[in-house]
Scaffold this motif. Structure first.
Motif, PDB file in Angstrom:
ATOM      1  N   HIS B  29      -0.477 167.720  98.265  1.00  0.00           N
ATOM      2  CA  HIS B  29      -1.446 168.385  97.393  1.00  0.00           C
ATOM      3  C   HIS B  29      -0.772 168.860  96.116  1.00  0.00           C
ATOM      4  O   HIS B  29       0.324 169.435  96.158  1.00  0.00           O
ATOM      5  N   ARG B  30      -1.443 168.660  94.993  1.00  0.00           N
ATOM      6  CA  ARG B  30      -0.860 169.016  93.708  1.00  0.00           C
ATOM      7  C   ARG B  30      -1.547 170.191  93.028  1.00  0.00           C
ATOM      8  O   ARG B  30      -1.092 170.666  91.998  1.00  0.00           O
ATOM      9  N   SER B  31      -2.663 170.633  93.604  1.00  0.00           N
ATOM     10  CA  SER B  31      -3.396 171.759  93.015  1.00  0.00           C
ATOM     11  C   SER B  31      -3.301 172.972  93.927  1.00  0.00           C
ATOM     12  O   SER B  31      -3.473 172.857  95.144  1.00  0.00           O
ATOM     13  N   VAL B  32      -3.022 174.112  93.325  1.00  0.00           N
ATOM     14  CA  VAL B  32      -2.996 175.377  94.058  1.00  0.00           C
ATOM     15  C   VAL B  32      -3.856 176.386  93.301  1.00  0.00           C
ATOM     16  O   VAL B  32      -3.701 176.564  92.096  1.00  0.00           O
ATOM     17  N   SER B  33      -4.763 177.011  94.038  1.00  0.00           N
ATOM     18  CA  SER B  33      -5.627 178.038  93.459  1.00  0.00           C
ATOM     19  C   SER B  33      -5.370 179.358  94.154  1.00  0.00           C
ATOM     20  O   SER B  33      -5.003 179.392  95.325  1.00  0.00           O
ATOM     21  N   TRP B  34      -5.618 180.444  93.435  1.00  0.00           N
ATOM     22  CA  TRP B  34      -5.448 181.791  93.979  1.00  0.00           C
ATOM     23  C   TRP B  34      -6.766 182.550  93.852  1.00  0.00           C
ATOM     24  O   TRP B  34      -7.461 182.458  92.822  1.00  0.00           O
ATOM     25  N   TYR B  35      -7.081 183.317  94.902  1.00  0.00           N
ATOM     26  CA  TYR B  35      -8.283 184.127  94.934  1.00  0.00           C
ATOM     27  C   TYR B  35      -7.929 185.529  95.422  1.00  0.00           C
ATOM     28  O   TYR B  35      -7.039 185.713  96.245  1.00  0.00           O
ATOM     29  N   GLN B  36      -8.672 186.491  94.914  1.00  0.00           N
ATOM     30  CA  GLN B  36      -8.561 187.874  95.380  1.00  0.00           C
ATOM     31  C   GLN B  36      -9.815 188.209  96.185  1.00  0.00           C
ATOM     32  O   GLN B  36     -10.930 187.924  95.731  1.00  0.00           O
ATOM     33  N   GLN B  37      -9.641 188.780  97.354  1.00  0.00           N
ATOM     34  CA  GLN B  37     -10.781 189.171  98.180  1.00  0.00           C
ATOM     35  C   GLN B  37     -10.750 190.668  98.440  1.00  0.00           C
ATOM     36  O   GLN B  37      -9.792 191.189  99.018  1.00  0.00           O
ATOM     37  N   ALA B  87      -5.848 194.300  98.157  1.00  0.00           N
ATOM     38  CA  ALA B  87      -6.770 193.199  98.459  1.00  0.00           C
ATOM     39  C   ALA B  87      -6.078 192.192  99.359  1.00  0.00           C
ATOM     40  O   ALA B  87      -4.866 192.269  99.596  1.00  0.00           O
ATOM     41  N   LEU B  88      -6.874 191.241  99.816  1.00  0.00           N
ATOM     42  CA  LEU B  88      -6.336 190.053 100.473  1.00  0.00           C
ATOM     43  C   LEU B  88      -6.235 188.967  99.401  1.00  0.00           C
ATOM     44  O   LEU B  88      -7.230 188.664  98.745  1.00  0.00           O
ATOM     45  N   TYR B  89      -5.055 188.430  99.214  1.00  0.00           N
ATOM     46  CA  TYR B  89      -4.859 187.375  98.228  1.00  0.00           C
ATOM     47  C   TYR B  89      -4.744 186.039  98.956  1.00  0.00           C
ATOM     48  O   TYR B  89      -3.852 185.844  99.785  1.00  0.00           O
ATOM     49  N   LEU B  90      -5.654 185.155  98.625  1.00  0.00           N
ATOM     50  CA  LEU B  90      -5.732 183.864  99.297  1.00  0.00           C
ATOM     51  C   LEU B  90      -5.288 182.751  98.370  1.00  0.00           C
ATOM     52  O   LEU B  90      -5.639 182.726  97.190  1.00  0.00           O
ATOM     53  N   CYS B  91      -4.547 181.863  98.931  1.00  0.00           N
ATOM     54  CA  CYS B  91      -4.104 180.669  98.224  1.00  0.00           C
ATOM     55  C   CYS B  91      -4.822 179.472  98.835  1.00  0.00           C
ATOM     56  O   CYS B  91      -5.052 179.430 100.045  1.00  0.00           O
ATOM     57  N   ALA B  92      -5.186 178.521  98.012  1.00  0.00           N
ATOM     58  CA  ALA B  92      -5.836 177.305  98.500  1.00  0.00           C
ATOM     59  C   ALA B  92      -5.204 176.089  97.840  1.00  0.00           C
ATOM     60  O   ALA B  92      -4.873 176.129  96.651  1.00  0.00           O
ATOM     61  N   SER B  93      -5.049 175.039  98.595  1.00  0.00           N
ATOM     62  CA  SER B  93      -4.489 173.823  98.005  1.00  0.00           C
ATOM     63  C   SER B  93      -5.491 172.679  98.117  1.00  0.00           C
ATOM     64  O   SER B  93      -6.350 172.660  99.015  1.00  0.00           O
ATOM     65  N   SER B  94      -5.380 171.736  97.195  1.00  0.00           N
ATOM     66  CA  SER B  94      -6.215 170.539  97.214  1.00  0.00           C
ATOM     67  C   SER B  94      -5.468 169.411  96.526  1.00  0.00           C
ATOM     68  O   SER B  94      -4.437 169.638  95.900  1.00  0.00           O
ATOM     69  N   GLN B  95      -6.023 168.226  96.628  1.00  0.00           N
ATOM     70  CA  GLN B  95      -5.320 167.085  96.033  1.00  0.00           C
ATOM     71  C   GLN B  95      -5.276 167.190  94.521  1.00  0.00           C
ATOM     72  O   GLN B  95      -4.367 166.692  93.866  1.00  0.00           O
ATOM     73  N   GLY B  96      -6.316 167.828  93.946  1.00  0.00           N
ATOM     74  CA  GLY B  96      -6.292 168.059  92.514  1.00  0.00           C
ATOM     75  C   GLY B  96      -7.087 167.060  91.702  1.00  0.00           C
ATOM     76  O   GLY B  96      -7.239 167.233  90.491  1.00  0.00           O
ATOM     77  N   GLN B  97      -7.619 166.042  92.382  1.00  0.00           N
ATOM     78  CA  GLN B  97      -8.443 165.069  91.666  1.00  0.00           C
ATOM     79  C   GLN B  97      -9.623 164.720  92.545  1.00  0.00           C
ATOM     80  O   GLN B  97      -9.555 164.788  93.754  1.00  0.00           O
TER      81      GLN B  97
END
Lengths: 115, 113
Positions: B29-37, B87-97
């Motif tokens: 996976h080449r994409s990483v996103s961050w979220y705050q919960q 907060a809870l900080y969540l990371c998510a990964s995806s292929q990016g395309q």
């Protein structure tokens, strides 16, 4: 800008009953839509996704959702609730084009399953 | 395949300090996103990195920053911590395309005292 509204912050059902969790979206372009589930002290798990193919989408654990463009809805259903379905459920919409990788989430619906 | 991993799982800091959280995406996976919960604001998008470049950014102050390394691992940093950053900080990964199918890690629970 995209937005998601989940009707009902808390839904309670009996074991074996129908589960219906409501989600309405706002998007200026055809959206990608998702349902995620979160169990206590865990991250989010993808249940299903709509990507403009079939309007009825089947997911894991017996869940499914129907995309209705005319109603801008993407409600999640399961014919028969199980105790293990108790969790928080989130509907999400992704942006378009360059914002495709930004998810906008609803506030979540906490599902309680009573024996 | 191993899932998304986040370290540490729990952190306690005091106001004014800074903190760095780490995320290792699914292999390939080449994409990483961050979220705050948080209970009040729900899940909010912080930023997304693809091939070491910030591709999307949410509406958070400049105290929140991130970066991605050549192996796709990502870190986020919060400087001058405030009580509201708990907060809870969540990371998510995806292929990016293609379709944005994101896989989430277990999160890092940050408590600011």
């Amino acid at each position: 800008a995209q937005s998601v509204t989940q009707l009902g912050s808390h839904v309670s059902v009996s074991e074996g009953a129908l589960v219906l969790l409501r989600c309405n979206y706002s998007s200026s372009v055809p959206p990608y839509l998702f349902w995620y589930v979160q169990y206590p002290n865990q991250g989010l798990q993808l249940l299903l996704k709509y990507t403009s193919a079939a309007t009825l989408v089947k997911g894991i654990n017996g869940f499914e959702a129907e995309f209705k463009k005319s109603e801008t809805s993407f409600h999640l259903t399961k014919p028969s609730a199980h105790m293990s379905d108790a969790a928080e459920y989130f509907c999400a919409v992704s942006g378009s084009g360059g914002s495709n990788y930004k998810l906008t989430f609803g506030k979540g619906t906490l599902l309680t399953v009573n024996p | 395949k191993a899932g998304v991993t986040q370290t540490p799982r729990y952190l306690i800091k005091t106001r004014g300090q800074q903190v760095t959280l780490s995320c290792s995406p699914i292999s390939g996976h080449r994409s990483v996103s961050w979220y705050q919960q948080t209970p009040g604001q729900g899940l909010q998008f912080l930023f997304e990195y693809f091939s070491e470049t910030q591709r999307n950014k949410g509406n958070f102050p400049g105290r929140f920053s991130g970066r991605q390394f050549s192996n796709s691992r990502s870190e986020m940093n919060v400087s001058t911590l405030e009580l509201g950053d708990s907060a809870l900080y969540l990371c998510a990964s995806s292929q990016g395309q293609g379709v944005n199918e994101q896989f989430f890690g277990p999160g890092t629970r940050l408590t600011v005292l």
